[in-house]
Design a protein around this motif. Structure first.
Motif, PDB file in Angstrom:
ATOM      1  N   LYS A 108      16.465  -0.963  -0.561  1.00  8.52           N
ATOM      2  CA  LYS A 108      17.442  -0.732   0.505  1.00  8.52           C
ATOM      3  C   LYS A 108      17.059   0.541   1.276  1.00  8.52           C
ATOM      4  N   LYS A 109      16.708   1.590   0.538  1.00 10.12           N
ATOM      5  CA  LYS A 109      16.321   2.852   1.171  1.00 10.12           C
ATOM      6  C   LYS A 109      15.008   2.715   1.940  1.00 10.12           C
ATOM      7  N   LEU A 110      14.123   1.861   1.436  1.00 11.67           N
ATOM      8  CA  LEU A 110      12.817   1.679   2.085  1.00 11.67           C
ATOM      9  C   LEU A 110      12.926   0.826   3.344  1.00 11.67           C
ATOM     10  N   GLY A 111      14.065   0.122   3.517  1.00 10.24           N
ATOM     11  CA  GLY A 111      14.288  -0.570   4.781  1.00 10.24           C
ATOM     12  C   GLY A 111      14.329  -2.083   4.744  1.00 10.24           C
ATOM     13  N   ILE A 112      14.491  -2.694   3.568  1.00 11.97           N
ATOM     14  CA  ILE A 112      14.676  -4.147   3.543  1.00 11.97           C
ATOM     15  C   ILE A 112      15.993  -4.472   2.841  1.00 11.97           C
ATOM     16  N   THR A 113      16.345  -5.777   2.774  1.00 16.01           N
ATOM     17  CA  THR A 113      17.686  -6.178   2.328  1.00 16.01           C
ATOM     18  C   THR A 113      17.678  -6.752   0.916  1.00 16.01           C
ATOM     19  N   PRO A 114      18.287  -6.038  -0.016  1.00 20.72           N
ATOM     20  CA  PRO A 114      18.347  -6.554  -1.392  1.00 20.72           C
ATOM     21  C   PRO A 114      19.673  -7.240  -1.690  1.00 20.72           C
ATOM     22  N   LEU A 115      19.674  -7.980  -2.767  1.00 20.34           N
ATOM     23  CA  LEU A 115      20.876  -8.595  -3.308  1.00 20.34           C
ATOM     24  C   LEU A 115      20.725  -8.513  -4.826  1.00 20.34           C
ATOM     25  N   VAL A 116      21.832  -8.230  -5.519  1.00 20.59           N
ATOM     26  CA  VAL A 116      21.779  -8.035  -6.968  1.00 20.59           C
ATOM     27  C   VAL A 116      22.664  -9.061  -7.664  1.00 20.59           C
ATOM     28  N   ALA A 117      22.086  -9.800  -8.621  1.00 24.05           N
ATOM     29  CA  ALA A 117      22.881 -10.707  -9.454  1.00 24.05           C
ATOM     30  C   ALA A 117      22.846 -10.173 -10.879  1.00 24.05           C
ATOM     31  N   SER A 118      23.999  -9.745 -11.373  1.00 21.01           N
ATOM     32  CA  SER A 118      24.083  -9.128 -12.695  1.00 21.01           C
ATOM     33  C   SER A 118      25.457  -9.384 -13.281  1.00 21.01           C
ATOM     34  N   ALA A 119      25.604  -9.017 -14.551  1.00 21.62           N
ATOM     35  CA  ALA A 119      26.912  -9.125 -15.205  1.00 21.62           C
ATOM     36  C   ALA A 119      27.285  -7.782 -15.820  1.00 21.62           C
ATOM     37  N   VAL A 120      28.514  -7.359 -15.554  1.00 21.52           N
ATOM     38  CA  VAL A 120      29.038  -6.128 -16.156  1.00 21.52           C
ATOM     39  C   VAL A 120      30.366  -6.465 -16.848  1.00 21.52           C
ATOM     40  N   GLY A 121      30.849  -5.536 -17.647  1.00 19.72           N
ATOM     41  CA  GLY A 121      32.129  -5.726 -18.318  1.00 19.72           C
ATOM     42  C   GLY A 121      33.289  -5.310 -17.426  1.00 19.72           C
TER      43      GLY A 121
END
Lengths: 321, 321
Positions: free
Chosen positions: B60-73
């Motif tokens: 994101k900081k470097l200039g492209i678009t991320p998306l995160v798929a994760s599980a948290v409590g």
């Protein structure tokens, strides 16, 4: 064991080498360094934790001999816990080093009721060993909480512990600190916890524990129900309202002895500690209960689960008992 | 995808909405506040962690678009992690809130190699959902590490992720950061990790990863072996000795671009981040690799896994690429 624990008598304990053997959770309390109700505190302090292990540390200070049977991981947190016990002069021969991470509870200091985050690892890997069996045979009192019975294999270990105490004599104290969050998924822990009451001698539910196990009811009804489940002595603690204690024949009310409440963490463990120390020292049951509440009141004046307790006799005098 | 990734060409990526989708561990790094080689430091700091999630923050900081798929409590630690992503402007629609404690790694800052203590909870409960499927279909690059494949059910989720990428087009990067301590008990994780190489496009083993998976060997032998397992592009990192990269047709050696090494934590994630950002921006594969190593070199000058990275073009200029 007698069928009724008379309040005006001491509980007869066999002459055994160890006074109190605690079996179960020895773990890290990872606690925020600041009070925090919005998840913003980023720093934590690692603290010695686990209710039975706290009791072991306490009773040592009060002047009797504890032994701790627990399981930790082969890691820095496990070494820290073992080191703390050794520094307190408590034998660590029964601490099992197992292939799992040392258990941890992450806690936020809070003025509201903090919601702990549980990380169960090594603690419930506790195995029944010949060393543990020998310790049980040589202990006057054996104590455990809901943690080890909440999961297999430590549940099987506790079942063997109970069998061995029953075979060789000894007093069993059980803390029915049931909480669904520590229970293994997909099982109704309540029925299992209820099944334990008939196999032990003394139980000390808090009003919250009682409500989680039995639903909302009047304190007197809780006493009846726990006695019906088979407990011989029920100590129902009611926070600032003291406690009701029933031996199935009569019920005594105890007022809280607290003069100043700085932090309630570990107050229940402090009660158990003073109560056990007094039983071992031969006080009448009624006196032992009062001494337990006095130690709890003493602890309430200080922050943290573990405080620098003096000898039991000092507290007895301080509270005019 | 082409059969060979030519170094002098860019990797063709479909025109999709999201640049990089990371799937897997989003967790707390609980790190001692002091350097400590004898378990004496009692204070810890909670940090945003999990290698794929670090990559998302970085790109994101470097200039492209991320998306995160994760599980948290559903707990304070999970809320902290989601909040960090939101503050960074990253969508959190694919963060699943599950019935387990937010995963955590306890780490001791150490001049020697620190031994982490793993607390797996929510992270491996990651489920394959229709939202995740839609995100996969709309992502140019999908990235994961050994964490989600080390346990069921997240392993099943990753298998479905791979199938969907293969069906709809997209590049798969896999970090074979195999470690027996994260693997589920009683299973030889090595065979399973090896089986993944043939299903992905790009792998970046470190020399330590390679040794854990294949035993001790020369770097060139590692390259051959990983190619034989089916990887199309193998990036074997060699610490201060740079890296060897093979596309199965030729092997290029890259020198480390590091000028100053303050902290190696997160250097591998920084490489992935720069590399992915450059691929998305259409650089030649050879250039993208260099840019990855430049971002890694930039990160090495600062402490922590997550540092304040500038835009990729700034780093490109800074390192004269």
């Amino acid at each position: 064991m007698a069928n009724v624990f008379e309040f005006e008598a001491s509980i007869p304990l066999s002459d055994k080498k160890h006074d109190v053997l605690t079996v179960g959770e020895l773990l890290i309390d990872m606690m925020t360094t600041e009070y925090d109700d919005s998840d913003t505190c980023d720093t934590y302090q690692k603290l010695f934790g686990g209710s039975p292990s706290n009791i072991a540390l306490n009773v040592k200070k009060l002047g009797i001999t504890p032994l701790v049977a627990s399981a930790v991981g082969d890691d820095g947190l496990g070494r820290f816990l073992v080191d703390q016990l050794q520094q307190a002069g408590i034998a660590t021969d029964l601490i099992q080093c197992v292939d799992d991470s040392t258990s941890m509870v992450v806690v936020t200091k809070s003025v509201a009721t903090p919601i702990p985050i549980f990380y169960r690892g090594a603690d419930y890997q506790l195995a029944y060993t010949s060393g543990l069996e020998e310790a049980i045979i040589n202990s006057k009192i054996v104590h455990f909480s809901c943690w080890p019975i909440s999961r297999v294999p430590s549940r099987d270990t506790i079942e063997s512990v109970i069998d061995t105490v029953r075979k060789h004599g000894g007093l069993i104290g059980f803390d029915p600190n049931y909480h669904p969050m520590i229970w293994q998924k997909g099982e109704n822990g309540i029925d299992y916890v209820k099944s334990i009451f008939g196999k032990v001698d003394i139980v000390k539910p808090s009003e919250d524990d009682a409500e989680r196990l039995l639903g909302k009811a009047e304190p007197e009804r809780y006493l009846d129900y726990f006695l019906e489940l088979g407990a011989k002595l029920v100590i129902l603690t009611l926070g600032k309202d003291g406690a009701l204690v029933s031996n199935g024949k009569e019920t005594l009310a105890f007022n809280s002895l607290a003069t100043q409440v700085v932090d309630t963490t570990g107050a229940g463990d402090a009660f158990w500690s003073g109560f056990y120390a007094a039983l071992v020292k031969g006080y009448l049951l009624k006196e032992a209960l009062s001494l337990g509440f006095a130690v709890s009141a003493y602890k309430l004046k200080y922050t943290g689960a573990i405080v620098d307790l003096p000898h039991l006799e000092f507290i007895k005098e301080k509270y005019g008992l």
